[in-house]
Design a protein around this motif. Structure first.
Motif, PDB file in Angstrom:
ATOM      1  N   LEU A 430       0.842  -1.387  -0.017  1.00  0.00           N
ATOM      2  CA  LEU A 430       0.005  -0.079   0.143  1.00  0.00           C
ATOM      3  C   LEU A 430       0.770   1.261  -0.099  1.00  0.00           C
ATOM      4  O   LEU A 430       0.210   2.365  -0.208  1.00  0.00           O
ATOM      5  CB  LEU A 430      -0.847   0.073   1.012  1.00  0.00           C
ATOM      6  CG  LEU A 430      -1.918  -1.188   1.316  1.00  0.00           C
ATOM      7  CD1 LEU A 430      -2.715  -0.917   2.174  1.00  0.00           C
ATOM      8  CD2 LEU A 430      -2.871  -1.047  -0.081  1.00  0.00           C
ATOM      9  N   LYS A 462      -5.790  -0.436  -7.729  1.00  0.00           N
ATOM     10  CA  LYS A 462      -5.278  -0.897  -6.265  1.00  0.00           C
ATOM     11  C   LYS A 462      -6.152  -0.330  -5.428  1.00  0.00           C
ATOM     12  O   LYS A 462      -6.748   0.921  -5.367  1.00  0.00           O
ATOM     13  CB  LYS A 462      -3.874  -0.126  -6.068  1.00  0.00           C
ATOM     14  CG  LYS A 462      -3.296  -0.637  -4.629  1.00  0.00           C
ATOM     15  CD  LYS A 462      -1.946  -0.279  -4.587  1.00  0.00           C
ATOM     16  CE  LYS A 462      -2.041   1.343  -4.514  1.00  0.00           C
ATOM     17  NZ  LYS A 462      -0.580   1.484  -3.926  1.00  0.00           N
ATOM     18  N   TYR A 465      -7.222  -1.635   0.794  1.00  0.00           N
ATOM     19  CA  TYR A 465      -6.562  -2.631   1.689  1.00  0.00           C
ATOM     20  C   TYR A 465      -5.491  -3.673   0.711  1.00  0.00           C
ATOM     21  O   TYR A 465      -5.495  -3.617  -0.127  1.00  0.00           O
ATOM     22  CB  TYR A 465      -7.656  -3.419   2.215  1.00  0.00           C
ATOM     23  CG  TYR A 465      -8.850  -2.896   2.721  1.00  0.00           C
ATOM     24  CD1 TYR A 465      -8.477  -2.178   4.265  1.00  0.00           C
ATOM     25  CD2 TYR A 465     -10.003  -2.407   2.216  1.00  0.00           C
ATOM     26  CE1 TYR A 465      -9.563  -1.247   4.608  1.00  0.00           C
ATOM     27  CE2 TYR A 465     -10.954  -1.956   2.814  1.00  0.00           C
ATOM     28  CZ  TYR A 465     -10.871  -1.286   4.047  1.00  0.00           C
ATOM     29  OH  TYR A 465     -11.709  -0.575   4.756  1.00  0.00           O
ATOM     30  N   ALA A 466      -4.658  -4.317   1.878  1.00  0.00           N
ATOM     31  CA  ALA A 466      -3.365  -4.740   1.216  1.00  0.00           C
ATOM     32  C   ALA A 466      -3.895  -6.153   0.355  1.00  0.00           C
ATOM     33  O   ALA A 466      -3.239  -6.357  -0.694  1.00  0.00           O
ATOM     34  CB  ALA A 466      -2.559  -5.317   2.309  1.00  0.00           C
TER      35      ALA A 466
END
Length: 515
Positions: A430, A462, A465-466
């Protein structure tokens, strides 16, 4: 009914197959494909002034969906058409083209620019904010709102052809316009600042542009009025370029000038054309200087003429701009609004133009004027776009801005079944500079080759959150698929692919994974 020998039929089928293959092979992985969305006079959006906010939003979403389906990966959105704004501005009033009354905010209130950028992002489309620097009105009956700069600073403006313009020769007016644009650069996540061809206005017969007073006050070191005018525009372009890069180094700056810089009879460096007006001599826009000095990142000449047009021939001009790009991107502005008109009767005119563009490595794509032509599928133009764009494309990189690719995706996991679809998951950094991810899919026994645009199966922005996720709903029973994923930053630098993950499906509820 005619009867053809079987061998001839086979050859015809083979030829058609080869022709289709050539089109696919010529469709590059990297290419800008953009449409201008004009708001002045409500050309493209919104469909009319003063619509309720929800209807404006619905129209915009539908327009983006149509453009995306036609192959576009960017929109050029006119957000400041006549010294007014499609966003809350500290400098200029709300646009009447949006709300129906200049200076009046949308109702119910929302921020159109923020909304438009977000919707473009959701669809993986670049958003170029299109500003008209000097035009302040577009008709003779213009009545400015009380907070319009024309009311507050009438000394900055001149009237020409019944329309109002900021005088480009007045330093205070230049500074005001520069600040009004940089305000947007600071506060919004656009991919680019974009200008079209309106600097000094197109000349009107027997009417002089009324800047003699500003020339007397501010042009004393110039012996020639026209050199002074060109210097005014040069200063504005250079200064804005510096301020954009100082504020946001990764933001692009592009200009779409009239299609002819100069005719060859005026300058040996010019094109073999006979245009009635030109950038350098009539609009005081020395575009070649801007490219040579590196002030702009791309140029989109408006070559709105057809192949074979006598006075300003399409192929002649594409070749000329490609040869005079000075290492910057050239995108060709194509006048698709003219399909079906004189000279544009050929049903393949648009695809022929695109295919010709691709013969020059300096030409990195196209912009189409305007969005409503594609939205309305005028003269079935979208069938031509489908021929030219059989595969998706990523916008081209700009290595002079940034060429560092993001980190590769490390671990891809899969779950699902033919009935429920296959979901891929992976971890994203992130804090990294990845902006989106590209998913490639290969059928059984196909070689993993991420240079093939035909294998781009999806993109995903993207998330916050990861753990990132993408789902493939088009899978069959008892089949084999191989996926890999790349990370791409906002300048479209692409990482090396992830380690491929192979999926073998059995029955409708079973999936076998092999690495």
């Amino acid at each position: 009914m005619l009867h053809f020998p079987k061998i001839l039929i086979s050859l015809i089928i083979l030829f058609l197959g080869i022709s289709q293959t050539v089109i696919c092979q010529d469709s590059p992985k990297r290419e800008l494909r953009a449409a201008w969305i004009a708001t002045v006079e409500n050309i493209d959006w919104p469909s009319q002034k003063g619509l309720p906010a929800a209807q404006q939003q619905a129209e915009y979403v539908a327009l983006l969906d149509t453009l995306k389906a036609a192959g576009m990966n960017a929109v050029i959105m006119q957000i400041r058409p006549t010294a007014d704004a499609f966003y809350p501005s500290s400098y200029e009033p709300w646009s009447a083209y949006l709300t129906g009354k200049q200076g009046e905010a949308p109702s119910p209130y929302y921020n159109p620019l923020e909304f438009m950028i977000n919707e473009a992002r959701k669809r993986g489309m670049e958003f170029h904010g299109w500003f008209n620097p000097y035009r302040a009105s577009n008709n003779k009956d213009f009545i400015p709102s009380a907070d319009h700069p024309l009311v507050q600073h009438p000394e900055w403006f001149v009237q020409y052809g019944g329309k109002w313009y900021y005088d480009p020769g007045i330093p205070a007016a230049q500074e005001f316009v520069l600040q009004s644009i940089i305000e947007v650069v600071k506060h919004y996540d656009m991919d680019a600042v974009h200008f079209d061809d309106y600097f000094y206005p197109y000349k009107i017969a027997n009417e002089a542009f009324p800047d003699s007073s500003s020339y007397a006050n501010f042009g004393k070191r110039f012996d020639d009025l026209e050199d002074w005018r060109r210097n005014n525009v040069d200063y504005f372009v250079e200064e804005l370029s510096k301020r954009i890069k100082a504020e946001k180094p990764l933001m692009k700056f592009g200009i779409s000038p009239f299609g002819v810089w100069r005719n060859q009879d005026k300058d040996p460096l010019g094109s073999a054309t006979r245009a009635g007006q030109t950038n350098y001599d009539d609009l005081y826009a020395d575009v070649l200087k801007w490219l040579r000095e590196g002030w702009i990142d791309y140029v989109t000449p408006q070559i709105y003429w057809h192949i074979g047009f006598e006075l300003a021939e399409y192929k002649t001009l594409v070749k000329w701009w490609a040869e005079n790009s000075y290492g910057r991107h050239v995108y060709i502005g194509q006048g698709v609004y003219r399909v079906g008109q004189k000279g544009w009767e050929d049903k393949n005119e648009v695809v022929n133009q695109i295919q010709y563009n691709r013969t020059f490595p300096e030409v990195k794509g196209s912009m189409f004027f305007s969005a409503k032509t594609i939205a309305g599928n005028k003269e079935n133009v979208n069938s031509q776009l489908a021929k030219a764009y059989p595969n998706p494309a990523l916008p081209p990189e700009m290595p002079w801005i940034d060429q560092q690719a993001p980190q590769s995706v490390q671990t891809v996991k899969a779950k699902g079944s033919p009935e429920r679809g296959i979901t891929l998951n992976w971890e994203a950094n992130l804090d990294g500079d990845a902006s989106y991810f590209v998913i490639y899919r290969f059928e059984e026994d196909e070689k993993v080759d991420t240079s093939n645009p035909n294998k781009i199966y999806g993109t995903v922005q993207k998330g916050p959150y990861a753990l990132q996720e993408w789902k493939d709903n088009l899978v069959n029973k008892r089949s084999s698929y191989t996926y890999c994923i790349t990370a791409v930053d906002r300048l479209h630098n692409e990482s090396a692919p992830s380690r491929p993950i192979k999926i073998v499906t059995k029955g409708k509820r079973k999936i076998i994974k092999t690495q």
